[in-house]
Write an enzyme that holds these catalytic residues in place. Structure first.
Site, PDB file in Angstrom:
ATOM      1  N   HIS A 158      35.569  34.479  79.797  1.00  0.00           N
ATOM      2  CA  HIS A 158      36.267  33.253  80.385  1.00  0.00           C
ATOM      3  C   HIS A 158      35.791  33.045  81.626  1.00  0.00           C
ATOM      4  O   HIS A 158      35.987  33.856  82.774  1.00  0.00           O
ATOM      5  CB  HIS A 158      37.829  33.666  80.450  1.00  0.00           C
ATOM      6  CG  HIS A 158      38.295  34.046  79.055  1.00  0.00           C
ATOM      7  ND1 HIS A 158      39.134  35.136  78.806  1.00  0.00           N
ATOM      8  CD2 HIS A 158      38.599  33.321  77.933  1.00  0.00           C
ATOM      9  CE1 HIS A 158      39.623  35.186  77.530  1.00  0.00           C
ATOM     10  NE2 HIS A 158      39.242  34.070  77.010  1.00  0.00           N
ATOM     11  N   GLU A 208      35.299  36.512  84.114  1.00  0.00           N
ATOM     12  CA  GLU A 208      35.788  37.509  83.041  1.00  0.00           C
ATOM     13  C   GLU A 208      35.107  37.889  81.955  1.00  0.00           C
ATOM     14  O   GLU A 208      35.431  36.933  81.041  1.00  0.00           O
ATOM     15  CB  GLU A 208      37.222  37.476  83.184  1.00  0.00           C
ATOM     16  CG  GLU A 208      37.868  37.141  84.484  1.00  0.00           C
ATOM     17  CD  GLU A 208      39.442  36.714  84.169  1.00  0.00           C
ATOM     18  OE1 GLU A 208      39.792  36.993  82.828  1.00  0.00           O
ATOM     19  OE2 GLU A 208      40.208  36.514  85.074  1.00  0.00           O
ATOM     20  N   TYR A 266      45.093  44.403  72.426  1.00  0.00           N
ATOM     21  CA  TYR A 266      45.320  43.907  73.796  1.00  0.00           C
ATOM     22  C   TYR A 266      46.602  42.933  73.623  1.00  0.00           C
ATOM     23  O   TYR A 266      46.825  42.080  72.881  1.00  0.00           O
ATOM     24  CB  TYR A 266      44.096  42.833  74.283  1.00  0.00           C
ATOM     25  CG  TYR A 266      44.331  42.236  75.507  1.00  0.00           C
ATOM     26  CD1 TYR A 266      44.594  43.083  76.402  1.00  0.00           C
ATOM     27  CD2 TYR A 266      44.171  40.874  75.929  1.00  0.00           C
ATOM     28  CE1 TYR A 266      44.718  42.505  77.957  1.00  0.00           C
ATOM     29  CE2 TYR A 266      44.173  40.387  77.006  1.00  0.00           C
ATOM     30  CZ  TYR A 266      44.603  41.265  78.195  1.00  0.00           C
ATOM     31  OH  TYR A 266      44.776  40.429  79.356  1.00  0.00           O
ATOM     32  N   HIS A 273      45.971  31.440  83.276  1.00  0.00           N
ATOM     33  CA  HIS A 273      45.617  31.029  84.670  1.00  0.00           C
ATOM     34  C   HIS A 273      44.068  30.453  84.704  1.00  0.00           C
ATOM     35  O   HIS A 273      43.511  30.742  83.560  1.00  0.00           O
ATOM     36  CB  HIS A 273      45.631  32.313  85.527  1.00  0.00           C
ATOM     37  CG  HIS A 273      44.761  33.561  85.214  1.00  0.00           C
ATOM     38  ND1 HIS A 273      45.046  34.118  84.006  1.00  0.00           N
ATOM     39  CD2 HIS A 273      43.768  33.748  85.574  1.00  0.00           C
ATOM     40  CE1 HIS A 273      44.362  35.009  83.785  1.00  0.00           C
ATOM     41  NE2 HIS A 273      43.319  35.245  84.831  1.00  0.00           N
ATOM     42  N   HIS A 306      54.986  39.457  86.730  1.00  0.00           N
ATOM     43  CA  HIS A 306      53.686  40.322  86.159  1.00  0.00           C
ATOM     44  C   HIS A 306      52.842  40.322  87.366  1.00  0.00           C
ATOM     45  O   HIS A 306      52.674  39.130  87.925  1.00  0.00           O
ATOM     46  CB  HIS A 306      53.056  39.630  84.962  1.00  0.00           C
ATOM     47  CG  HIS A 306      51.912  40.351  84.499  1.00  0.00           C
ATOM     48  ND1 HIS A 306      50.771  40.605  85.139  1.00  0.00           N
ATOM     49  CD2 HIS A 306      51.583  40.960  83.311  1.00  0.00           C
ATOM     50  CE1 HIS A 306      49.912  41.456  84.574  1.00  0.00           C
ATOM     51  NE2 HIS A 306      50.567  41.564  83.239  1.00  0.00           N
ATOM     52  N   HIS A 308      42.732  30.423  80.451  1.00  0.00           N
ATOM     53  CA  HIS A 308      43.009  31.282  79.589  1.00  0.00           C
ATOM     54  C   HIS A 308      44.223  31.970  79.588  1.00  0.00           C
ATOM     55  O   HIS A 308      44.860  31.824  80.813  1.00  0.00           O
ATOM     56  CB  HIS A 308      41.850  32.323  79.594  1.00  0.00           C
ATOM     57  CG  HIS A 308      41.339  32.839  80.862  1.00  0.00           C
ATOM     58  ND1 HIS A 308      40.891  32.371  81.758  1.00  0.00           N
ATOM     59  CD2 HIS A 308      41.809  34.052  81.404  1.00  0.00           C
ATOM     60  CE1 HIS A 308      40.569  33.116  82.862  1.00  0.00           C
ATOM     61  NE2 HIS A 308      41.245  34.077  82.641  1.00  0.00           N
TER      62      HIS A 308
END
Length: 453
Positions: free
Chosen positions: A379, A355, A364, A349, A306, A385
């Site tokens: 976050h 964010e 989502y 991460h 990803h 998170h």
């Protein structure tokens, strides 16, 4: 003309079917709503046609480099000095400005909210702004604020301009009509619009429902621009041709009106006897625009892993540090997932960026439950998170065949600066007390033996 007359390009009345737009990002446009209203070959003739006044609106210092220099010439019924008289103090206590270290007792942590409640009273867009976070310092033109809005009343004779920053508006429930000095935009959910710093506007309801709701990024810093694509090259992501700037439109109205101003975090109001949206023609590159998020062309991994979420950046407001944004506007649109031998949702991460996320519609992919359309999450910098336990188990065990991630649209306001929570957000009844429990099912799998578990 009539007591209240609105005209757009070609002298047409402004209806949803006649609104017109000019394509391109950062272009130098010219447009007029009456023939011959726009001077040719010069900016400030001794006498303008129709008895108009010439006026420049600058969005950058005069000496800014050509690539960042922004200004537009407006030809209006009255100069803007007639659109303000003696100011009085005004109050919008739920709209906060950085620096704002609001007093609340909520400790640091990962946070998530359900949608803010529908209002029980009549509220205009201006009255319905609720600040969730602030970052930086508006007086030094650094940082941003993340707001939610909810309203049910038109701004009929009320107008507003924000000297503190530009406004990126993200409707979530209900289309809105944004009538600016330089034209009219109809903006529906899955579209966004941007109103430049200092530009007068009002917002009206679109469609038929009881409440209109969405999100706002108030950007105090350098204006939003398109991110550099790097190795991606000249195409994909948000393509310049898909940004739409409205043609000239003006409102000729001789009735009592109010102009509201936000300046260094304080609000003021002045009474005038006419509409300030009286620009008959204009040319330049300092202008509002709208963008359809469905035209975003995503790129991603076509073999494994990803990639960083920066590949989903629509707009960025840069800082002097290369590659470090004052604020990024990032979306997570429908797309195909095809990576081999890969955990496909965003990985776990911690990040130097902070964010703020919202969900426009759908689900989502990293949150199977609890993150609902109209909701929000925060976050902050260096707080961990990632996918909840259900999303982790599903992604870890699913067959890795091509899958269309469809019927979804989430977004993120991501900033280099820590986002300070407001008292309103900390005490909001829709704050989810159990959000942290979404990771409780992530149990220890390590047993000391080799091999994939």
């Amino acid at each position: 003309m009539d007591q209240t007359s609105i005209q757009t390009s070609d002298g047409e009345a402004a209806t949803a079917n006649t609104l017109k737009y000019m394509p391109g990002f950062g272009n130098d446009f010219e447009t007029e709503s009456l023939p011959g209203a726009l001077p040719q070959g010069q900016n400030s003739p001794q006498k303008c046609n129709y008895g108009l006044y010439a006026e420049q609106l600058s969005g950058s210092p005069f000496t800014a480099p050509r690539g960042t220099n922004e200004r537009s010439w407006l030809y209006r019924i009255r100069p803007s000095v007639r659109h303000t008289r003696r100011f009085s103090n005004a109050s919008y206590p739920l709209w906060k400005t950085a620096p704002c270290l609001d007093e609340h007792s909520l400790p640091l942590g990962q946070l998530r909210w359900d949608p803010i409640p529908a209002p029980s009273e009549r509220l205009t867009f201006l009255e319905g702004v609720r600040t969730i976070t602030t970052a930086g310092d508006a007086t030094t033109q650094v940082g941003m604020s993340a707001h939610a809005y909810v309203f049910n009343e038109d701004m009929v004779d009320d107008y507003f301009f924000n000297a503190d920053g530009e406004l990126l508006i993200v409707p979530q429930l209900g289309a809105i009509r944004v009538f600016t000095e330089m034209g009219i935009m109809d903006v529906e959910p899955l579209e966004i619009c941007l109103i430049p710093r200092g530009m007068m506007f009002k917002i009206l309801k679109g469609g038929e429902q009881t409440v209109w709701r969405g999100y706002i990024c108030e950007n105090y810093g350098a204006k939003f621009t398109l991110p550099d694509r790097g190795p991606i090259g000249a195409n994909c992501l948000a393509n310049p041709r898909d940004f739409k700037t409205p043609v000239a439109a003006f409102e000729d109205k001789e009735t009592p009106c109010r102009v509201h101003v936000k300046w260094c975090g304080k609000f003021y109001v002045t009474d005038i006897g006419h509409s300030p949206l009286d620009v008959v023609a204009w040319h330049g590159n300092y202008a509002p625009f709208k963008y359809d998020l469905r035209t975003f062309s995503p790129v991603g991994a076509i073999r494994f892993d990803h990639p960083d979420p920066s590949i989903f950046s629509v707009l960025t407001a840069p800082t002097e540090d290369a590659g470090t944004a004052n604020v990024d506007f990032v979306i997570f649109p429908p797309r195909w997932l095809v990576a081999e031998h890969t955990f496909r949702p965003p990985w776990y991460h911690r990040n130097i960026m902070s964010e703020f996320m919202g969900l426009i519609h759908g689900q989502y992919d990293a949150k199977e439950e609890g993150f609902v359309p109209g909701g929000m999450s925060l976050h902050n910098m260096m707080l961990p998170h990632g996918p909840d336990a259900l999303a982790f188990e599903k992604a870890s065990n699913t067959e890795l065949k091509p899958v269309k991630l469809d019927h979804t649209m989430a977004f993120m306001f991501e900033t280099r600066y820590p986002q300070q929570l407001t008292k309103y957000a900390a005490e909001l009844e829709t704050l989810q007390d159990n959000y942290l429990e979404c990771w409780d099912g992530l149990e220890r799998k390590f047993d000391g033996t080799p091999g994939i578990k």
